[in-house]
Design a protein around this motif. Sequence first.
Motif, PDB file in Angstrom:
ATOM      1  N   UNK A 287       0.495  -1.024   0.022  1.00 19.57           N
ATOM      2  CA  UNK A 287      -0.317  -0.023   0.188  1.00 19.57           C
ATOM      3  C   UNK A 287       0.677   1.149  -0.090  1.00 19.57           C
ATOM      4  N   UNK A 288       0.525   2.252  -0.589  1.00 25.98           N
ATOM      5  CA  UNK A 288       1.706   2.866  -1.047  1.00 25.98           C
ATOM      6  C   UNK A 288      -0.271   4.979  -0.824  1.00 25.98           C
ATOM      7  N   UNK A 289       0.244   5.969   0.123  1.00 30.68           N
ATOM      8  CA  UNK A 289      -0.792   6.741  -0.276  1.00 30.68           C
ATOM      9  C   UNK A 289       0.849   7.844  -1.564  1.00 30.68           C
ATOM     10  N   UNK A 290      -0.189   9.001  -1.588  1.00 29.77           N
ATOM     11  CA  UNK A 290       0.196   9.714  -2.612  1.00 29.77           C
ATOM     12  C   UNK A 290       0.629  10.838  -2.474  1.00 29.77           C
ATOM     13  N   UNK A 291       1.383  11.842  -3.148  1.00 29.59           N
ATOM     14  CA  UNK A 291       2.373  12.868  -2.330  1.00 29.59           C
ATOM     15  C   UNK A 291       1.481  14.080  -2.006  1.00 29.59           C
ATOM     16  N   UNK A 292       0.240  14.123  -2.448  1.00 23.31           N
ATOM     17  CA  UNK A 292      -0.483  15.256  -2.870  1.00 23.31           C
ATOM     18  C   UNK A 292      -1.720  15.126  -1.486  1.00 23.31           C
ATOM     19  N   UNK A 293      -2.451  16.226  -1.426  1.00 23.64           N
ATOM     20  CA  UNK A 293      -3.612  16.086  -0.425  1.00 23.64           C
ATOM     21  C   UNK A 293      -4.645  16.196  -1.297  1.00 23.64           C
ATOM     22  N   UNK A 294      -4.470  17.218  -2.636  1.00 24.81           N
ATOM     23  CA  UNK A 294      -5.763  17.126  -3.302  1.00 24.81           C
ATOM     24  C   UNK A 294      -5.837  16.829  -4.646  1.00 24.81           C
ATOM     25  N   UNK A 295      -6.177  15.704  -4.966  1.00 27.54           N
ATOM     26  CA  UNK A 295      -6.936  14.795  -4.390  1.00 27.54           C
ATOM     27  C   UNK A 295      -5.901  13.595  -3.696  1.00 27.54           C
ATOM     28  N   UNK A 296      -5.943  13.140  -2.133  1.00 28.57           N
ATOM     29  CA  UNK A 296      -5.636  12.124  -1.903  1.00 28.57           C
ATOM     30  C   UNK A 296      -5.301  10.940  -2.437  1.00 28.57           C
ATOM     31  N   UNK A 297      -4.615  10.056  -2.996  1.00 28.82           N
ATOM     32  CA  UNK A 297      -4.444   8.918  -3.701  1.00 28.82           C
ATOM     33  C   UNK A 297      -4.298   7.448  -2.529  1.00 28.82           C
ATOM     34  N   UNK A 298      -4.966   6.393  -2.858  1.00 31.49           N
ATOM     35  CA  UNK A 298      -4.023   5.497  -2.528  1.00 31.49           C
ATOM     36  C   UNK A 298      -3.864   4.227  -3.759  1.00 31.49           C
ATOM     37  N   UNK A 299      -2.856   3.799  -2.918  1.00 30.04           N
ATOM     38  CA  UNK A 299      -2.925   2.813  -4.648  1.00 30.04           C
ATOM     39  C   UNK A 299      -2.043   1.343  -3.351  1.00 30.04           C
TER      40      UNK A 299
END
Length: 823
Positions: A74-86
């Motif tokens: 799992x990994x979150x994106x670097x931007x907060x808007x939009x916040x992505x999750x892979x």
Amino acid sequence: MERDGARRCAAGRGKAGVVCEKHAVRSRLSARFVQPACCHPYCAFPLNKRELCVWSTAGQTLHLLGHKHSVSALSFGNKTEPLLLCSASHECVIVWNLAECAQKEQEGITPQGIIIGTLLGIVLHVRFSPDDQQVAVCAENRIYVLSAKNEAILAELNGHLAPVTAAEFCTWQRNVLISVSEDRSFKVWDYSTGLLIYQSGILTAYPLQSLLIDEKSKQVITGCGDGQLRIFSLITDHNYRCVARIDLKKEQEKFCNKIWKSGKESGERQNNSKLCKTSSVRPEGSVETSLSILLIEHCDCSECFCNEENIPYTLNTSYFWIGTSTGLLIINLTTFELEAFLCYKDYSGLSIQFAVSCALTKKTVNGKVLCVITSMFEDVIAVLEVNLPALVRSQQGGIFIRTSEKSLSVIARCSLSPESPLRKGLNKSKKEPSRKTLGVKSTVKDQPLVFHYKIQSSGYTAAPRMTMFSPNTNLKKNYISKRKTSVECTRKEYPLESSPPINYEREISVTCKPTPISCIQYSGDGGQLACGLVDKTVLIFDANLTDTCNVFSGHDGAVNSVGWSHDKKRLVSASEDRTVRVWSVCKNEPALILGKGMFHKAIRFAQFYFMDAFILLCCGAEFHLLSFHVDTTKDDLKQYKQRIFCKLIQKFLMASTMEITSLSAVNDFYSYIVLTAGSNRALEVFDLNEGRSTAVIPEVHSRSVHQICQNKGSAFSTQQPEAYNLFVTTAVGDGIKLWDLRTLRCERRFEGHSSRCYPCGIAISPCGRFIASGSEDNCAYIYEMHSSTFLHKLGGTQRMCRQCGFQSFISTGKTFFFFFFSL
């Protein structure tokens, strides 16, 4: 399901308020080999075979369904808007928009993500690009670069011989990706073309497990299963050379020893030292475990390292977290030292004591960070909240021992106290420093703009000439004055922005037989160079090393140190024969001899001090403050009066050491500070205005310090007053460390030169920007103050380079000179 231990502060041997377990669940599948994700205020981890859980600090939980097999990364994106999750599993890779998923769940609709990859294999690691447009997927021996918007493979990187464990995008170089693998190497890729840019050799016997790229220092940090960190430079001209290697177990033991030694000051520090001692000492019969590095992440804790006045100890310093199987550590990237650590087993309220995977938030919120760990022996996942300032305060309270509350300064800021040993030792001919001279460093000052138009005088205002003709009887004097003026005219102000010397000039032999040079020092104006030899002699050269100005002989042992007076008229030398001699530069005989009867051991170091008013020398575990007077003028009326004398003012004992290995003080301006280093690996600061020790820094190096070098500047350069509080130390096998006297903390560490068996000398340039060091590989190394890796490697010798020095002025047509001397 949620466990009973959740949402409670952990207690035990650790200090209360440092860590709190916010949430704990038992997963229905094996969570031991899962890469969790953390991005404040969210934490993501798998609950069962098909369900993902996104937990929030507000107490809200988002459940995502879409995978048919167990999620492994799992990994979150670097931007907060939009916040992505892979999320990645064996059969597919999905990207989720958390804002859209939360809205659909509120509407009663099952959230759905975008499938960007299918049937890639067993995925161990996923990572978003800095702009969240691509996703790097580490699947078995390959790395796939996928589009984050649709199902498209942008690149397939194949070259590793074992499963790839981590990959990171380079933030300042476009299309560059770095990966580490179980084949014990790292590779640098251009994923736009699929070409391999660089491939390292096998670094260790253990697999590489973690990776971090630091944009600030342009470095890449790798971690492996045996607790070893390796830092490599990503600067273009450095060719990915290794900057440093850190053994976490040794650093943790060294950090605990510091706290334990300094814990005798107060009861609170004793508790902390007891915790460190119990954490670092292994009981008999137990099995020693290695610190497997699971995670390397940036740490936003610069505001935590402040003094009592809320001034940061270190500016522009990078810190990063190290997640291991037993706890969390904070490493200083500039000094490569441990700043704080948290051990899971020291907090009985935690559900997990040994972790197999870890995730941390990059930024702090109200001084707190979130951490997700999975258990090594159970299918348990816990969310921890770490109070970063409390953690640092609990362990940074007593790293050094200070007996004076006021801040220290090399430049004298106040007048001499009535009880000062310096006041007692000043001769009648020596005036006490006035308030105008205190706190002032004589440098090249900025002058106002003046238009130099020479106007021929009419002569009406001059005195009448009484003698029409007179013979010129002062030819030699005029010649000398003209020569001196011409030499002075060639010297210019030292440029603060100039490049370091890298061009080879010449090499000379100081003696007919191969003789080691034990010490060197330039005079204050850079016009002469003194060399102390092992063959008991002292040589004086001119600035260009073209001629030997004088040879001083008389010592019965090797010369250990030489030092120039401020007026450049005298030289002091210390020897193994337990004598100190003061030489007049224009004569071959010593003007003053301090004999063997005064000292019980060899004199390791001697120098002039307090603008030539005193002599400092170290003998055994103490150093002596001597007042002296040398008058070489010839006067028949005073031939029976003693004109040369030396008087002991006071002895200063360095605590808990057998021998002082190095001493340093400033003679170019008024300073009360004397720095000493002992065989006990400690550094002690003395204030001679107060006549006592004011601070002790334990465990400065892993071995005894063999040289202390202060930033003394030059009469031809201008620096900020705070810059003179910097000094460097070096020890065999432990590199070079830069210290700040105001904070008594190590500001930076320099590694790259070879000094494993023999002590190699160091020097600071007059502009204060460069550090030079000798090396065992027959080269000299030049470092920049703001960089931990060397800037230039200078060869040209066929023997070991043991001593080095900078010239203090600029010659016409040259940038500046640099000389190094070898065995």
